[in-house]
Design a protein around this motif. Structure first.
Motif, PDB file in Angstrom:
ATOM      1  N   SER A 103       0.850  -1.196   0.000  1.00  0.00           N
ATOM      2  CA  SER A 103       0.000   0.000   0.000  1.00  0.00           C
ATOM      3  C   SER A 103       0.881   1.239   0.000  1.00  0.00           C
ATOM      4  O   SER A 103       1.766   1.381   0.844  1.00  0.00           O
ATOM      5  N   ASP A 104       0.651   2.092  -0.994  1.00  0.00           N
ATOM      6  CA  ASP A 104       1.370   3.352  -1.156  1.00  0.00           C
ATOM      7  C   ASP A 104       2.890   3.186  -1.189  1.00  0.00           C
ATOM      8  O   ASP A 104       3.614   3.861  -0.442  1.00  0.00           O
ATOM      9  N   PRO A 105       3.420   2.317  -2.074  1.00  0.00           N
ATOM     10  CA  PRO A 105       4.872   2.150  -2.120  1.00  0.00           C
ATOM     11  C   PRO A 105       5.581   3.073  -3.115  1.00  0.00           C
ATOM     12  O   PRO A 105       6.808   3.055  -3.173  1.00  0.00           O
ATOM     13  N   LEU A 106       4.828   3.864  -3.896  1.00  0.00           N
ATOM     14  CA  LEU A 106       5.431   4.618  -4.996  1.00  0.00           C
ATOM     15  C   LEU A 106       5.428   6.111  -4.690  1.00  0.00           C
ATOM     16  O   LEU A 106       4.716   6.893  -5.303  1.00  0.00           O
ATOM     17  N   TYR A 107       6.253   6.523  -3.718  1.00  0.00           N
ATOM     18  CA  TYR A 107       6.243   7.927  -3.303  1.00  0.00           C
ATOM     19  C   TYR A 107       7.590   8.610  -3.536  1.00  0.00           C
ATOM     20  O   TYR A 107       7.873   9.653  -2.950  1.00  0.00           O
ATOM     21  N   SER A 108       8.412   8.043  -4.415  1.00  0.00           N
ATOM     22  CA  SER A 108       9.687   8.649  -4.787  1.00  0.00           C
ATOM     23  C   SER A 108      10.008   8.207  -6.211  1.00  0.00           C
ATOM     24  O   SER A 108       9.629   7.093  -6.612  1.00  0.00           O
ATOM     25  N   PRO A 109      10.701   9.035  -6.998  1.00  0.00           N
ATOM     26  CA  PRO A 109      10.964   8.672  -8.389  1.00  0.00           C
ATOM     27  C   PRO A 109      11.660   7.336  -8.575  1.00  0.00           C
ATOM     28  O   PRO A 109      11.472   6.679  -9.593  1.00  0.00           O
ATOM     29  N   ARG A 117      -1.573  10.411  -6.826  1.00  0.00           N
ATOM     30  CA  ARG A 117      -1.007  11.726  -6.539  1.00  0.00           C
ATOM     31  C   ARG A 117      -0.518  12.404  -7.815  1.00  0.00           C
ATOM     32  O   ARG A 117       0.154  11.788  -8.644  1.00  0.00           O
ATOM     33  N   ALA A 118      -0.834  13.674  -7.923  1.00  0.00           N
ATOM     34  CA  ALA A 118      -0.300  14.463  -9.032  1.00  0.00           C
ATOM     35  C   ALA A 118       1.223  14.521  -8.922  1.00  0.00           C
ATOM     36  O   ALA A 118       1.780  14.618  -7.828  1.00  0.00           O
ATOM     37  N   GLY A 119       1.875  14.437 -10.054  1.00  0.00           N
ATOM     38  CA  GLY A 119       3.327  14.491 -10.082  1.00  0.00           C
ATOM     39  C   GLY A 119       3.990  13.127 -10.044  1.00  0.00           C
ATOM     40  O   GLY A 119       5.208  13.030 -10.234  1.00  0.00           O
ATOM     41  N   ARG A 136      -7.861  10.568  -4.894  1.00  0.00           N
ATOM     42  CA  ARG A 136      -8.391   9.405  -5.601  1.00  0.00           C
ATOM     43  C   ARG A 136      -7.385   8.282  -5.416  1.00  0.00           C
ATOM     44  O   ARG A 136      -6.168   8.504  -5.482  1.00  0.00           O
ATOM     45  N   PHE A 137      -7.888   7.077  -5.168  1.00  0.00           N
ATOM     46  CA  PHE A 137      -7.007   5.938  -4.910  1.00  0.00           C
ATOM     47  C   PHE A 137      -7.287   4.827  -5.912  1.00  0.00           C
ATOM     48  O   PHE A 137      -8.420   4.648  -6.368  1.00  0.00           O
ATOM     49  N   TYR A 138      -6.234   4.083  -6.223  1.00  0.00           N
ATOM     50  CA  TYR A 138      -6.308   3.034  -7.241  1.00  0.00           C
ATOM     51  C   TYR A 138      -5.889   1.692  -6.642  1.00  0.00           C
ATOM     52  O   TYR A 138      -4.821   1.581  -6.031  1.00  0.00           O
ATOM     53  N   TYR A 139      -6.735   0.700  -6.832  1.00  0.00           N
ATOM     54  CA  TYR A 139      -6.497  -0.669  -6.350  1.00  0.00           C
ATOM     55  C   TYR A 139      -6.306  -1.563  -7.567  1.00  0.00           C
ATOM     56  O   TYR A 139      -7.021  -1.437  -8.566  1.00  0.00           O
ATOM     57  N   SER A 140      -5.341  -2.483  -7.487  1.00  0.00           N
ATOM     58  CA  SER A 140      -5.155  -3.433  -8.585  1.00  0.00           C
ATOM     59  C   SER A 140      -4.555  -4.729  -8.064  1.00  0.00           C
ATOM     60  O   SER A 140      -3.907  -4.770  -7.016  1.00  0.00           O
ATOM     61  N   VAL A 141      -4.812  -5.783  -8.818  1.00  0.00           N
ATOM     62  CA  VAL A 141      -4.249  -7.102  -8.533  1.00  0.00           C
ATOM     63  C   VAL A 141      -3.556  -7.583  -9.796  1.00  0.00           C
ATOM     64  O   VAL A 141      -4.132  -7.538 -10.891  1.00  0.00           O
ATOM     65  N   TRP A 142      -2.316  -8.036  -9.635  1.00  0.00           N
ATOM     66  CA  TRP A 142      -1.493  -8.493 -10.754  1.00  0.00           C
ATOM     67  C   TRP A 142      -1.102  -9.947 -10.520  1.00  0.00           C
ATOM     68  O   TRP A 142      -0.623 -10.291  -9.439  1.00  0.00           O
ATOM     69  N   ALA A 143      -1.315 -10.802 -11.518  1.00  0.00           N
ATOM     70  CA  ALA A 143      -1.067 -12.239 -11.380  1.00  0.00           C
ATOM     71  C   ALA A 143       0.131 -12.673 -12.212  1.00  0.00           C
ATOM     72  O   ALA A 143       0.274 -12.279 -13.379  1.00  0.00           O
ATOM     73  N   ALA A 144       0.973 -13.480 -11.598  1.00  0.00           N
ATOM     74  CA  ALA A 144       2.105 -14.076 -12.298  1.00  0.00           C
ATOM     75  C   ALA A 144       1.689 -15.435 -12.850  1.00  0.00           C
ATOM     76  O   ALA A 144       0.906 -16.158 -12.208  1.00  0.00           O
ATOM     77  N   PRO A 145       2.178 -15.827 -14.008  1.00  0.00           N
ATOM     78  CA  PRO A 145       1.842 -17.139 -14.531  1.00  0.00           C
ATOM     79  C   PRO A 145       2.474 -18.251 -13.701  1.00  0.00           C
ATOM     80  O   PRO A 145       3.433 -18.024 -12.966  1.00  0.00           O
ATOM     81  N   ALA A 146       1.926 -19.449 -13.826  1.00  0.00           N
ATOM     82  CA  ALA A 146       2.415 -20.588 -13.058  1.00  0.00           C
ATOM     83  C   ALA A 146       3.864 -20.918 -13.386  1.00  0.00           C
ATOM     84  O   ALA A 146       4.594 -21.463 -12.551  1.00  0.00           O
TER      85      ALA A 146
END
Length: 218
Positions: A133-139, A166-168, A203-213
């Motif tokens: 949750s919220d790991p992308l707060y630095s370039p 977040r803008a930016g 505004r917040f964004y939720y997503s789930v990403w799946a890796a193949p077997a």
């Protein structure tokens, strides 16, 4: 030391109470951000799905999401930087003591830049669910987080992610989505919702990403 009660209700259980030390320097893990609260609420509403064991949380902060997952019956490895771990561990212990049917939360240090140096890295642990949750707060965080994900995600596993829009930081988010796709993961769920944190309404964004077997973990 200030405390905050988070009204995330798991049926029949007391509210979550978190200690949040005063922020020092860039130790943002001492604060419970809006993404963690919204993700915790979403997981409660879904009965813990889509998170499946074994579970690791990267950047667990004050421990809200890990505590909620444990109260839903899951065992979780909650990780953060070494300076965050003592408060994280104290919050976990405080909020799981005496809770019937709860899973466990193990707290360990893990630096996204050097996941192989962590206890989990030395054990070679792999997880079906990686929660963020919220790991992308630095370039530089898109690359750092992807390094950690590659180090801990099991083939066939999922990355469950909540971020503020977040803008930016559009380029950082786009870079992370690109890195997930380049690693072979596919987005299988997404949603947006309004919320707020110390930066104000967002505004917040939720997503789930799946890796193949057959996902390559090297």
């Amino acid at each position: 030391m200030p405390s905050t009660t988070r009204d995330v209700a798991v049926a029949g259980q007391p509210p979550v109470e978190l200690f949040e030390p005063t922020l020092t320097a860039d130790s943002l893990g001492f604060k419970t951000w809006g993404s963690a609260l919204l993700l915790a609420e979403r997981l409660v509403a879904a009965g813990g799905r889509p998170v499946e064991p074994p579970v690791i949380e990267l950047g667990a902060g004050t421990g809200l999401v890990a505590v909620v997952l444990a109260r839903l019956g899951l065992d979780v490895l909650a990780t953060d930087l070494a300076e965050i771990v003592p408060n994280l561990a104290a919050n976990v212990a405080r909020n799981l003591a005496g809770v019937a049917g709860a899973g466990t939360v193990t707290v360990e240090a893990l630096d996204w830049a050097r996941p192989a140096d962590s206890a989990a890295g030395r054990r070679g642990d792999r997880f079906a669910s990686v929660v963020l949750s919220d790991p992308l707060y630095s370039p530089g965080h898109a690359a750092l987080v992807m390094t950690a994900v590659r180090a801990v995600l099991a083939p066939g596993g999922r990355v469950v992610l909540q971020v503020p829009l977040r803008a930016g930081f559009e380029d950082v988010r786009a870079e992370f989505w690109q890195r997930l796709r380049a690693a072979g993961l596919a987005r299988v769920a997404e949603a947006e919702q309004d919320g707020a944190d110390d930066f104000g309404a967002a505004r917040f964004y939720y997503s789930v990403w799946a890796a193949p077997a057959d996902w390559c973990i090297s």
